[in-house]
Design a protein around this motif. Structure first.
Motif, PDB file in Angstrom:
ATOM      1  N   GLY A   2      20.641 -63.105 -12.127  1.00 38.14           N
ATOM      2  CA  GLY A   2      20.808 -61.925 -12.979  1.00 38.14           C
ATOM      3  C   GLY A   2      20.042 -62.059 -14.281  1.00 38.14           C
ATOM      4  N   SER A   3      20.060 -63.260 -14.848  1.00 36.86           N
ATOM      5  CA  SER A   3      19.319 -63.514 -16.086  1.00 36.86           C
ATOM      6  C   SER A   3      17.816 -63.396 -15.870  1.00 36.86           C
ATOM      7  N   VAL A   4      17.342 -63.946 -14.771  1.00 35.67           N
ATOM      8  CA  VAL A   4      15.910 -63.860 -14.456  1.00 35.67           C
ATOM      9  C   VAL A   4      15.487 -62.399 -14.292  1.00 35.67           C
ATOM     10  N   ALA A   5      16.290 -61.618 -13.589  1.00 34.27           N
ATOM     11  CA  ALA A   5      15.968 -60.195 -13.396  1.00 34.27           C
ATOM     12  C   ALA A   5      15.971 -59.457 -14.732  1.00 34.27           C
ATOM     13  N   THR A   6      16.906 -59.791 -15.619  1.00 31.66           N
ATOM     14  CA  THR A   6      16.976 -59.152 -16.936  1.00 31.66           C
ATOM     15  C   THR A   6      15.762 -59.517 -17.784  1.00 31.66           C
ATOM     16  N   VAL A   7      15.371 -60.784 -17.771  1.00 36.03           N
ATOM     17  CA  VAL A   7      14.183 -61.216 -18.516  1.00 36.03           C
ATOM     18  C   VAL A   7      12.942 -60.528 -17.946  1.00 36.03           C
ATOM     19  N   PHE A   8      12.849 -60.451 -16.630  1.00 38.00           N
ATOM     20  CA  PHE A   8      11.728 -59.772 -15.975  1.00 38.00           C
ATOM     21  C   PHE A   8      11.640 -58.314 -16.435  1.00 38.00           C
ATOM     22  N   THR A   9      12.789 -57.628 -16.464  1.00 34.04           N
ATOM     23  CA  THR A   9      12.817 -56.241 -16.925  1.00 34.04           C
ATOM     24  C   THR A   9      12.400 -56.152 -18.389  1.00 34.04           C
ATOM     25  N   GLY A  10      12.841 -57.092 -19.209  1.00 38.18           N
ATOM     26  CA  GLY A  10      12.445 -57.118 -20.620  1.00 38.18           C
ATOM     27  C   GLY A  10      10.945 -57.321 -20.782  1.00 38.18           C
ATOM     28  N   LEU A  11      10.359 -58.194 -19.980  1.00 39.69           N
ATOM     29  CA  LEU A  11       8.910 -58.423 -20.042  1.00 39.69           C
ATOM     30  C   LEU A  11       8.133 -57.168 -19.631  1.00 39.69           C
ATOM     31  N   ILE A  12       8.621 -56.488 -18.603  1.00 36.42           N
ATOM     32  CA  ILE A  12       7.975 -55.243 -18.188  1.00 36.42           C
ATOM     33  C   ILE A  12       8.064 -54.210 -19.302  1.00 36.42           C
ATOM     34  N   SER A  13       9.223 -54.120 -19.948  1.00 37.70           N
ATOM     35  CA  SER A  13       9.402 -53.179 -21.058  1.00 37.70           C
ATOM     36  C   SER A  13       8.471 -53.517 -22.213  1.00 37.70           C
ATOM     37  N   SER A  14       8.321 -54.792 -22.522  1.00 33.88           N
ATOM     38  CA  SER A  14       7.425 -55.205 -23.612  1.00 33.88           C
ATOM     39  C   SER A  14       5.979 -54.866 -23.309  1.00 33.88           C
ATOM     40  N   ARG A  15       5.601 -55.041 -22.068  1.00 37.65           N
ATOM     41  CA  ARG A  15       4.214 -54.833 -21.679  1.00 37.65           C
ATOM     42  C   ARG A  15       3.866 -53.354 -21.462  1.00 37.65           C
ATOM     43  N   GLY A  38       6.216 -50.564 -21.873  1.00 32.48           N
ATOM     44  CA  GLY A  38       7.054 -49.591 -22.569  1.00 32.48           C
ATOM     45  C   GLY A  38       8.426 -49.435 -21.930  1.00 32.48           C
ATOM     46  N   ALA A  39       9.335 -48.883 -22.719  1.00 30.32           N
ATOM     47  CA  ALA A  39      10.730 -48.745 -22.286  1.00 30.32           C
ATOM     48  C   ALA A  39      10.877 -47.790 -21.108  1.00 30.32           C
ATOM     49  N   SER A  40      10.007 -46.800 -21.016  1.00 31.46           N
ATOM     50  CA  SER A  40      10.117 -45.832 -19.909  1.00 31.46           C
ATOM     51  C   SER A  40       9.906 -46.515 -18.568  1.00 31.46           C
ATOM     52  N   VAL A  41       8.916 -47.364 -18.481  1.00 34.29           N
ATOM     53  CA  VAL A  41       8.649 -48.081 -17.237  1.00 34.29           C
ATOM     54  C   VAL A  41       9.686 -49.183 -17.033  1.00 34.29           C
ATOM     55  N   GLY A  42       9.989 -49.924 -18.076  1.00 29.14           N
ATOM     56  CA  GLY A  42      10.971 -51.003 -17.975  1.00 29.14           C
ATOM     57  C   GLY A  42      12.347 -50.495 -17.588  1.00 29.14           C
ATOM     58  N   ALA A  65      16.740 -41.418 -15.394  1.00 28.47           N
ATOM     59  CA  ALA A  65      15.952 -40.185 -15.482  1.00 28.47           C
ATOM     60  C   ALA A  65      16.578 -39.210 -16.469  1.00 28.47           C
ATOM     61  N   VAL A  66      17.884 -38.995 -16.378  1.00 26.62           N
ATOM     62  CA  VAL A  66      18.555 -38.050 -17.279  1.00 26.62           C
ATOM     63  C   VAL A  66      18.514 -38.566 -18.711  1.00 26.62           C
ATOM     64  N   PHE A  67      18.743 -39.848 -18.897  1.00 26.42           N
ATOM     65  CA  PHE A  67      18.700 -40.408 -20.253  1.00 26.42           C
ATOM     66  C   PHE A  67      17.312 -40.227 -20.858  1.00 26.42           C
ATOM     67  N   TRP A  68      16.292 -40.537 -20.086  1.00 25.84           N
ATOM     68  CA  TRP A  68      14.920 -40.424 -20.553  1.00 25.84           C
ATOM     69  C   TRP A  68      14.576 -38.978 -20.941  1.00 25.84           C
ATOM     70  N   LEU A  69      15.060 -38.016 -20.140  1.00 30.47           N
ATOM     71  CA  LEU A  69      14.758 -36.609 -20.397  1.00 30.47           C
ATOM     72  C   LEU A  69      15.528 -36.035 -21.580  1.00 30.47           C
ATOM     73  N   THR A  70      16.677 -36.603 -21.933  1.00 27.50           N
ATOM     74  CA  THR A  70      17.534 -36.002 -22.961  1.00 27.50           C
ATOM     75  C   THR A  70      17.694 -36.826 -24.231  1.00 27.50           C
ATOM     76  N   VAL A  71      17.193 -38.039 -24.275  1.00 28.92           N
ATOM     77  CA  VAL A  71      17.465 -38.934 -25.406  1.00 28.92           C
ATOM     78  C   VAL A  71      16.870 -38.436 -26.724  1.00 28.92           C
ATOM     79  N   GLU A  72      15.782 -37.695 -26.679  1.00 35.85           N
ATOM     80  CA  GLU A  72      15.167 -37.232 -27.931  1.00 35.85           C
ATOM     81  C   GLU A  72      16.026 -36.199 -28.650  1.00 35.85           C
ATOM     82  N   ARG A  73      16.870 -35.483 -27.918  1.00 32.00           N
ATOM     83  CA  ARG A  73      17.762 -34.493 -28.540  1.00 32.00           C
ATOM     84  C   ARG A  73      18.950 -35.172 -29.210  1.00 32.00           C
ATOM     85  N   SER A  74      19.589 -36.084 -28.483  1.00 28.26           N
ATOM     86  CA  SER A  74      20.774 -36.771 -29.005  1.00 28.26           C
ATOM     87  C   SER A  74      21.037 -38.009 -28.156  1.00 28.26           C
TER      88      SER A  74
END
Length: 162
Positions: free
Chosen positions: A26-39, A41-45, A104-113
């Motif tokens: 689980g930790s490895v998968a979380t670190v992997f996701t964090g690396l993808i986000s860093s490289r 962006g958060a949308s892809v990660g 998907a829903v979070f990504w589409l609505t986060v800029e409003r609130s």
């Protein structure tokens, strides 16, 4: 219909090192996701958050536990272990669909609130997960009824129509 329930007794079946394996994977998968986000962006990660982080370890351990339980009862257990892992994998798939809808829903609505996006995404996760479970359950019922009709042949159909 069997209700969904929590059984803490199953926690006793696992050994300490099995929990360690789950934690490490689980930790490895979380670190992997964090690396993808860093490289990229958060949308892809964020898409990788739908990855069932400890699924591989869980499926293997579930199969092993079922085999051990059946062997203690004097049976082989291989088929039962495979079936238990398959049920877990179906659940992980349904959960991943819910998480994908959440993202998907979070990504589409986060800029409003942020709070509104979290509430909407959580509700979407709940609805999608329950709907996916319901559809899977109904599909299994339809397939099972079709196999039963096919196995019994036309004699059963004639007896019901009389």
């Amino acid at each position: 219909m069997t209700p969904v329930r929590f059984s803490p007794s199953s926690l006793k079946e696992s050994r300490w090192y099995e929990y360690l394996i789950r934690f490490v994977l689980g930790s490895v998968a979380t670190v992997f996701t964090g690396l993808i986000s860093s490289r990229y962006g958060a949308s892809v990660g964020g898409l990788f958050l739908a990855l069932p982080a400890i699924f591989c370890a869980s499926a293997t351990l579930i199969e092993k536990h079922e085999i051990r339980r059946k062997r203690e009862a004097g049976l082989s257990g291989e088929r039962r272990g495979q079936m238990a892992a398959a049920v877990d994998s179906a659940g992980a798939t349904l959960g991943a669909l819910g998480m994908l809808a959440f993202a998907a829903v979070f990504w589409l609505t986060v800029e409003r609130s942020v709070a509104g996006a979290f509430i909407a995404a959580s509700f979407t996760w709940l609805v999608v997960s329950i709907a996916a479970w319901y559809v899977r359950r109904k599909m299994r019922s339809v397939r099972r009824a079709g196999r039963l009709r096919k196995a019994n042949g036309p004699a059963l159909s004639r007896s019901r129509s009389s």
